[in-house]
Motif scaffolding. Structure first.
Motif, PDB file in Angstrom:
ATOM      1  N   THR A  38       0.830  -1.207   0.000  1.00 51.24           N
ATOM      2  CA  THR A  38       0.000   0.000   0.000  1.00 51.24           C
ATOM      3  C   THR A  38       0.865   1.257   0.000  1.00 51.24           C
ATOM      4  OG1 THR A  38      -1.752  -1.146   1.189  1.00 51.24           O
ATOM      5  CG2 THR A  38      -1.792   1.261   1.255  1.00 51.24           C
ATOM      6  N   LEU A  39       1.929   1.249   0.786  1.00 51.85           N
ATOM      7  CA  LEU A  39       2.816   2.407   0.858  1.00 51.85           C
ATOM      8  C   LEU A  39       3.495   2.645  -0.493  1.00 51.85           C
ATOM      9  CD1 LEU A  39       3.875   4.543   2.824  1.00 51.85           C
ATOM     10  CD2 LEU A  39       5.739   2.990   3.428  1.00 51.85           C
ATOM     11  N   VAL A  40       3.950   1.570  -1.137  1.00 47.92           N
ATOM     12  CA  VAL A  40       4.602   1.702  -2.449  1.00 47.92           C
ATOM     13  C   VAL A  40       3.620   2.241  -3.479  1.00 47.92           C
ATOM     14  CG1 VAL A  40       5.646   0.416  -4.345  1.00 47.92           C
ATOM     15  CG2 VAL A  40       6.326  -0.066  -1.993  1.00 47.92           C
ATOM     16  N   ALA A  41       2.406   1.691  -3.468  1.00 53.86           N
ATOM     17  CA  ALA A  41       1.401   2.159  -4.419  1.00 53.86           C
ATOM     18  C   ALA A  41       1.039   3.616  -4.174  1.00 53.86           C
ATOM     19  CB  ALA A  41       0.146   1.277  -4.312  1.00 53.86           C
ATOM     20  N   PHE A  42       0.946   4.006  -2.918  1.00 55.34           N
ATOM     21  CA  PHE A  42       0.620   5.394  -2.575  1.00 55.34           C
ATOM     22  C   PHE A  42       1.686   6.345  -3.113  1.00 55.34           C
ATOM     23  CE2 PHE A  42       0.918   8.867   0.627  1.00 55.34           C
ATOM     24  CZ  PHE A  42      -0.313   9.459   0.403  1.00 55.34           C
ATOM     25  N   PHE A  43       2.954   5.999  -2.916  1.00 56.63           N
ATOM     26  CA  PHE A  43       4.031   6.852  -3.413  1.00 56.63           C
ATOM     27  C   PHE A  43       4.074   6.861  -4.938  1.00 56.63           C
ATOM     28  CE2 PHE A  43       6.541   6.074   0.752  1.00 56.63           C
ATOM     29  CZ  PHE A  43       5.909   7.149   1.348  1.00 56.63           C
ATOM     30  N   ASP A  44       3.898   5.673  -5.553  1.00 56.41           N
ATOM     31  CA  ASP A  44       3.973   5.577  -7.012  1.00 56.41           C
ATOM     32  C   ASP A  44       2.846   6.353  -7.688  1.00 56.41           C
ATOM     33  OD1 ASP A  44       6.201   4.022  -6.838  1.00 56.41           O
ATOM     34  OD2 ASP A  44       5.188   2.107  -7.225  1.00 56.41           O
ATOM     35  N   GLN A  45       1.740   6.521  -7.011  1.00 61.03           N
ATOM     36  CA  GLN A  45       0.606   7.242  -7.562  1.00 61.03           C
ATOM     37  C   GLN A  45       0.596   8.723  -7.142  1.00 61.03           C
ATOM     38  OE1 GLN A  45      -1.487   5.962  -9.848  1.00 61.03           O
ATOM     39  NE2 GLN A  45      -0.112   4.161  -9.736  1.00 61.03           N
ATOM     40  N   GLY A  46       1.793   9.231  -6.811  1.00 59.70           N
ATOM     41  CA  GLY A  46       1.906  10.657  -6.465  1.00 59.70           C
ATOM     42  C   GLY A  46       1.191  11.020  -5.193  1.00 59.70           C
ATOM     43  N   SER A  47       1.222  10.097  -4.210  1.00 59.38           N
ATOM     44  CA  SER A  47       0.578  10.302  -2.907  1.00 59.38           C
ATOM     45  C   SER A  47      -0.931  10.497  -3.049  1.00 59.38           C
ATOM     46  CB  SER A  47       1.203  11.497  -2.171  1.00 59.38           C
ATOM     47  OG  SER A  47       2.570  11.267  -1.921  1.00 59.38           O
ATOM     48  N   SER A  48      -1.513   9.756  -3.987  1.00 58.53           N
ATOM     49  CA  SER A  48      -2.959   9.814  -4.189  1.00 58.53           C
ATOM     50  C   SER A  48      -3.603   8.576  -3.572  1.00 58.53           C
ATOM     51  CB  SER A  48      -3.285   9.881  -5.684  1.00 58.53           C
ATOM     52  OG  SER A  48      -4.668   9.666  -5.915  1.00 58.53           O
ATOM     53  N   VAL A  49      -4.513   8.795  -2.637  1.00 60.42           N
ATOM     54  CA  VAL A  49      -5.216   7.682  -2.008  1.00 60.42           C
ATOM     55  C   VAL A  49      -6.073   6.947  -3.043  1.00 60.42           C
ATOM     56  CG1 VAL A  49      -6.985   7.059  -0.313  1.00 60.42           C
ATOM     57  CG2 VAL A  49      -5.234   8.753   0.261  1.00 60.42           C
ATOM     58  N   GLU A  50      -6.785   7.691  -3.866  1.00 60.06           N
ATOM     59  CA  GLU A  50      -7.653   7.075  -4.866  1.00 60.06           C
ATOM     60  C   GLU A  50      -6.840   6.299  -5.899  1.00 60.06           C
ATOM     61  OE1 GLU A  50      -7.806  10.161  -3.832  1.00 60.06           O
ATOM     62  OE2 GLU A  50      -9.711  10.115  -2.715  1.00 60.06           O
ATOM     63  N   GLY A  51      -5.694   6.886  -6.317  1.00 50.32           N
ATOM     64  CA  GLY A  51      -4.847   6.190  -7.279  1.00 50.32           C
ATOM     65  C   GLY A  51      -4.312   4.887  -6.711  1.00 50.32           C
ATOM     66  N   ALA A  52      -3.895   4.893  -5.439  1.00 53.41           N
ATOM     67  CA  ALA A  52      -3.395   3.679  -4.800  1.00 53.41           C
ATOM     68  C   ALA A  52      -4.511   2.641  -4.681  1.00 53.41           C
ATOM     69  CB  ALA A  52      -2.825   4.009  -3.426  1.00 53.41           C
ATOM     70  N   ALA A  53      -5.737   3.109  -4.388  1.00 43.72           N
ATOM     71  CA  ALA A  53      -6.872   2.179  -4.250  1.00 43.72           C
ATOM     72  C   ALA A  53      -7.163   1.484  -5.575  1.00 43.72           C
ATOM     73  CB  ALA A  53      -8.100   2.947  -3.763  1.00 43.72           C
ATOM     74  N   ARG A  54      -7.108   2.251  -6.670  1.00 43.96           N
ATOM     75  CA  ARG A  54      -7.354   1.635  -7.963  1.00 43.96           C
ATOM     76  C   ARG A  54      -6.270   0.623  -8.311  1.00 43.96           C
ATOM     77  NH1 ARG A  54      -8.811   7.010  -9.205  1.00 43.96           N
ATOM     78  NH2 ARG A  54      -6.721   7.387 -10.084  1.00 43.96           N
ATOM     79  N   THR A  55      -5.020   0.966  -7.989  1.00 43.99           N
ATOM     80  CA  THR A  55      -3.915   0.060  -8.299  1.00 43.99           C
ATOM     81  C   THR A  55      -4.032  -1.244  -7.515  1.00 43.99           C
ATOM     82  OG1 THR A  55      -2.448   1.917  -8.750  1.00 43.99           O
ATOM     83  CG2 THR A  55      -1.392  -0.180  -8.236  1.00 43.99           C
ATOM     84  N   LEU A  56      -4.471  -1.144  -6.264  1.00 41.73           N
ATOM     85  CA  LEU A  56      -4.535  -2.315  -5.385  1.00 41.73           C
ATOM     86  C   LEU A  56      -5.896  -3.022  -5.448  1.00 41.73           C
ATOM     87  CD1 LEU A  56      -2.821  -0.694  -2.271  1.00 41.73           C
ATOM     88  CD2 LEU A  56      -1.790  -2.359  -3.824  1.00 41.73           C
TER      89      LEU A  56
END
Length: 406
Positions: A341-359
């Motif tokens: 989750t932390l990696v996805a959050f950073f990779d998505q420019g600290s976007s919660v929604e972007g990390a949620a879609r990725t995961l």
């Protein structure tokens, strides 16, 4: 205006021949004057009677020397400023360490009062005005001489204390704190047996000794023991006190005197349990001081802990292991979800929604996991500075052997 010598107005003095006659009569009763002075000391000052016989004999010697010196000065055909070195030089230096400046002033005052009283009793009436006028000048010089002796002793003591303090600080910096160092620190007034923190900053622009004393005053008000020394272009302080273990309390204390440092970063090492362990705090503070240039926006003072990323990048192995162990380690131990989750959050420019879609999870799940990261590490992924440390911790945690992150 009457002409004056450096000693006393000549208009108050009789001719040299008359003065010599008065001095001759006065010299005949100097023993009586000294005896009366010592008797008065015993009667007026309780602490005098508590001295041993040797110290009382030295004080008697000083009183006799002072009276004899006055007679010689008064008899001089061309009197100048009285030389009172021989007065206090007649007693060993140990006397200055045995009695205080206040007690010395009391002895001088008592001797003068007794001599003035005795002059009115044992000297002819015509001699008395000249002797009273002269003794006022002479007694003033005696008082100045006593003050000079104690001031010189204080300067020597201060210089010795400063050298001893520098030795203690140097030993702590080199990690050579032993019983000898603890004894020296105790001699300098170090009472702390609890927490210790090391502070490193630029050397002061003003004189070092007054600066350290000013800092010591502020530390004392805060209830903190302090030892300090300037080493090259650095000012190093050792702080000691129970409350240093409280979160951020070392920073609160240092803010009281941070302006005493020269321009540049002031770094506070972590609190350790005892002066014997101060090398841990020293290592962190020095490493932070060297690496602080990479974070010019850092607060002043700044904790060495807050400089972990810069310290790690500058080659501090302890900082690298701390990031891997204290930040990456808890995340790895909790399972892969938090790290992913932390990696996805950073990779998505600290976007919660972007990390949620990725995961492929709900945004609230991402928010929960990010809060959990903050609880485990003390660093919030949504804070830019904390995120920087977490990114570096992820990299170091993956690079370092598992044994160093456990």
């Amino acid at each position: 205006m009457a002409a004056t010598s450096r000693g006393i107005s000549k208009s108050l003095l009789p001719p040299p021949k008359t003065r010599a006659s008065i001095a001759k009569r006065l010299s005949a009763v100097t023993g009586q004057l000294a005896t009366a002075a010592v008797t008065a000391m015993e009667a007026r000052h309780e602490w005098y009677s508590q001295l041993d016989a040797r110290h009382r004999s030295w004080i008697t010697l000083v009183a006799q020397a002072g009276i004899d010196g006055f007679v010689r000065w008064f008899a001089d055909p061309d009197p100048s400023r009285p030389s009172t070195t021989e007065v206090f030089g007649s007693a060993p230096r140990e006397l200055a360490r045995r009695i205080s400046l206040f007690q010395t002033v009391e002895l001088v005052r008592t001797t003068i009062e007794v001599v003035e009283e005795q002059i009115d009793e044992v000297m002819p009436k015509n001699d008395r005005p000249f002797l009273h006028a002269a003794i006022v000048q002479y007694s003033r010089e005696v008082a100045f001489s006593a003050a000079e002796i104690y001031a010189r002793a204080a300067e020597l003591r201060g210089a010795w204390d400063a050298r001893l303090e520098a030795l203690v600080v140097d030993a702590v910096l080199r990690g050579e704190t032993d019983e000898t160092v603890l004894s020296r620190a105790s001699t300098l007034g170090w009472k702390t047996t609890a927490a210790v923190a090391v502070v490193v900053g630029p050397g002061p622009t003003a004189e070092a000794t007054p600066t350290i004393e000013s800092i010591r005053h502020e530390a004392a008000i805060a209830g903190i023991d302090l030892l300090g020394a300037v080493q090259g272009d650095r000012l190093v302080l050792l702080l000691g006190g129970d409350r240093l273990t409280e979160p951020d309390h070392p920073l609160v204390v240092v803010r009281r005197f941070v302006d005493e440092f020269g321009p540049g970063p002031v770094v506070v090492g972590p609190a350790v349990e005892h002066l014997m362990e101060a090398s841990v705090s020293t290592r962190a503070a020095l490493s932070g001081f060297r690496a602080a240039v990479a974070w010019p926006e850092a607060p002043r003072p700044v904790s060495a802990q807050d400089l972990l990323p810069e310290r790690a990048l500058s080659g501090d192995g302890h900082a690298r292991r701390s990031l891997a162990r204290d930040l990456y380690g808890p995340l790895a131990a909790s399972g892969v979800d938090l790290i992913d989750t932390l990696v996805a959050f950073f990779d998505q420019g600290s976007s919660v929604e972007g990390a949620a879609r990725t995961l492929f999870v709900h945004a609230n799940t991402v928010r929960y996991r990010l809060r959990r990261v903050g609880e485990l590490t003390g660093y919030s992924p949504t804070d830019a500075r904390d995120a920087y440390a977490l990114r570096l911790a992820l990299t170091l945690g993956r690079l370092l052997p598992p044994a160093e992150t456990a």
